[in-house]
Design a protein around this motif. Structure first.
Motif, PDB file in Angstrom:
ATOM      1  N   ARG A  51      -1.094   1.675  11.376  1.00  0.00           N
ATOM      2  CA  ARG A  51      -1.915   1.408  10.189  1.00  0.00           C
ATOM      3  C   ARG A  51      -2.388  -0.038  10.152  1.00  0.00           C
ATOM      4  O   ARG A  51      -3.456  -0.324   9.624  1.00  0.00           O
ATOM      5  CB  ARG A  51      -1.118   1.727   8.915  1.00  0.00           C
ATOM      6  N   GLN A 109       7.076   7.456   2.456  1.00  0.00           N
ATOM      7  CA  GLN A 109       6.852   7.216   3.877  1.00  0.00           C
ATOM      8  C   GLN A 109       7.694   6.041   4.390  1.00  0.00           C
ATOM      9  O   GLN A 109       7.880   5.045   3.702  1.00  0.00           O
ATOM     10  CB  GLN A 109       5.375   6.937   4.157  1.00  0.00           C
ATOM     11  N   ILE A 152       8.177   2.975   6.995  1.00  0.00           N
ATOM     12  CA  ILE A 152       7.394   2.041   7.809  1.00  0.00           C
ATOM     13  C   ILE A 152       8.238   1.580   8.997  1.00  0.00           C
ATOM     14  O   ILE A 152       9.402   1.214   8.843  1.00  0.00           O
ATOM     15  CB  ILE A 152       6.974   0.806   6.988  1.00  0.00           C
ATOM     16  N   ASP A 177       7.071   7.039   9.712  1.00  0.00           N
ATOM     17  CA  ASP A 177       5.815   7.734   9.427  1.00  0.00           C
ATOM     18  C   ASP A 177       4.588   6.900   9.758  1.00  0.00           C
ATOM     19  O   ASP A 177       3.560   7.439  10.178  1.00  0.00           O
ATOM     20  CB  ASP A 177       5.774   8.132   7.948  1.00  0.00           C
ATOM     21  N   VAL A 178       4.663   5.603   9.519  1.00  0.00           N
ATOM     22  CA  VAL A 178       3.547   4.704   9.795  1.00  0.00           C
ATOM     23  C   VAL A 178       4.073   3.471  10.508  1.00  0.00           C
ATOM     24  O   VAL A 178       5.256   3.119  10.382  1.00  0.00           O
ATOM     25  CB  VAL A 178       2.788   4.292   8.506  1.00  0.00           C
ATOM     26  N   GLN A 199       2.239   6.138  -1.074  1.00  0.00           N
ATOM     27  CA  GLN A 199       3.077   7.102  -0.331  1.00  0.00           C
ATOM     28  C   GLN A 199       4.502   6.549  -0.207  1.00  0.00           C
ATOM     29  O   GLN A 199       4.999   6.308   0.887  1.00  0.00           O
ATOM     30  CB  GLN A 199       2.473   7.345   1.057  1.00  0.00           C
ATOM     31  N   TYR A 204       0.831  -1.208   0.000  1.00  0.00           N
ATOM     32  CA  TYR A 204       0.000   0.000   0.000  1.00  0.00           C
ATOM     33  C   TYR A 204       0.870   1.265   0.000  1.00  0.00           C
ATOM     34  O   TYR A 204       0.617   2.202  -0.775  1.00  0.00           O
ATOM     35  CB  TYR A 204      -0.914  -0.007   1.223  1.00  0.00           C
ATOM     36  N   VAL A 205       1.868   1.292   0.869  1.00  0.00           N
ATOM     37  CA  VAL A 205       2.736   2.465   0.962  1.00  0.00           C
ATOM     38  C   VAL A 205       3.515   2.668  -0.331  1.00  0.00           C
ATOM     39  O   VAL A 205       3.648   3.794  -0.828  1.00  0.00           O
ATOM     40  CB  VAL A 205       3.684   2.345   2.181  1.00  0.00           C
ATOM     41  N   GLN A 206       4.020   1.574  -0.906  1.00  0.00           N
ATOM     42  CA  GLN A 206       4.776   1.684  -2.160  1.00  0.00           C
ATOM     43  C   GLN A 206       3.926   2.294  -3.279  1.00  0.00           C
ATOM     44  O   GLN A 206       4.423   3.067  -4.095  1.00  0.00           O
ATOM     45  CB  GLN A 206       5.282   0.300  -2.599  1.00  0.00           C
TER      46      GLN A 206
END
Length: 306
Positions: free
Chosen positions: A275, A137, A139, A229-230, A134, A129-131
């Motif tokens: 998350r 960000q 992890i 960030d997450v 965002q 999801y992040v890739q």
């Protein structure tokens, strides 16, 4: 995905002050939170542990069903990812897709394990999801666990998920940020400590998790969280003493106390960075009076409600 579980429980009334989780779940197509079961103990089997954790998701659901609702939330049950015919890697990929799907729909995934091989599926879903959305960000992984689970092996197991996560991060030129809280020196070989140090992991020993040390412990955790960030937060139930978590693959001789865990968890939760959240290694076959399933449900309750 298997969705055979029937949500039911005590009914005291339909007013907001009477509601229990079984009364609010699956009331809308999307929700604040998504429950995803991971019915697998193939990783534990490969790691030569006590199997039985594949039955955990529905055991945890049964304990969640009657817990009270103290503030308005919406909750969707997406069913169970089932590891079939030893196809663990396929099950992890399916879990990753379900986690990503939940995030895409604006739902925070809560994954019910299952052996700790669940962690690579949960992490991979957040990573995907992040890739995609965002990529800048960072992890962070926070693992409450007696074990590093950084084992090198020819195939994935319940002992390899965070080395697998480190390798996935490296393949995409992403930094690997990992904090393991509750590490037991007697439960990890020297090579695991060497691997943790080589990967620049942060860790806190079980014997350092004392109420008197809470200010410095919270400071350490906050320093780690400030770098990312997450967060993906995972709780291996074997981090707790066997008296409250007897139904796990590797019961803890020492274990940590809830009086220390809870302030640390609240400090993590208050950042708003979580998350993906999961609980792992609940093993109903070895549980006593559903203590471990009740503990898992209690931890999820504290995640859901202030």
């Amino acid at each position: 995905m298997n969705t055979a579980f029937t949500w039911q429980g005590r009914h005291d009334g339909d007013g907001e002050e009477h509601l229990r989780i079984h009364q609010i779940i699956n009331r809308s197509a999307t929700a604040d939170y998504a429950l995803i079961g991971f019915s697998s103990d193939e990783g534990v089997k490969r790691n030569k542990g006590r199997i039985g954790a594949a039955e955990a998701p529905n055991a945890i659901r049964s304990q969640l069903a009657n817990l009270p609702v103290h503030q308005p939330i919406t909750l969707q049950d997406l069913g169970n990812v089932i590891c079939q015919q030893d196809q663990l890697e396929q099950a992890q990929a399916e879990l990753a897709n379900q986690v990503q799907y939940s995030l895409e729909k604006g739902m925070q995934p809560i994954v019910l394990g299952g052996g700790h091989e669940v962690a690579f599926g949960s992490f991979s879903g957040l990573f995907q999801y992040v890739q995609q959305h965002q990529p800048q960000q960072k992890i962070g992984i926070i693992n409450f666990d007696a074990h590093f689970d950084l084992r090198e092996a020819e195939q994935v197991t319940s002992g390899t998920p965070f080395l697998n996560a480190a390798q996935l991060s490296a393949q995409h030129q992403q930094e690997f940020h990992y904090l393991c809280i509750g590490v037991a020196k007697h439960a990890n070989t020297k090579v695991l400590f060497d691997t943790a140090d080589r990967l620049q992991c942060d860790y806190i020993y079980d014997h350092d998790l004392q109420v008197a040390q809470l200010p410095s412990l919270i400071e350490k955790v906050q320093a780690f969280m400030a770098k990312v960030d997450v967060l993906y937060v995972t709780i291996d139930l074997d981090v707790f003493h066997a008296s409250i978590a007897p139904g796990v693959s590797a019961p803890a001789v020492k274990g940590i106390d809830l009086n220390v865990f809870e302030p640390l968890f609240q400090a993590i939760k208050q950042t708003g960075k979580i998350r993906v959240f999961d609980v792992a290694e609940c093993n109903p076959q070895f549980d006593l009076d559903n203590r471990t399933a009740k503990l898992a449900a209690y931890l999820i309750f504290n995640y859901l409600f202030d």
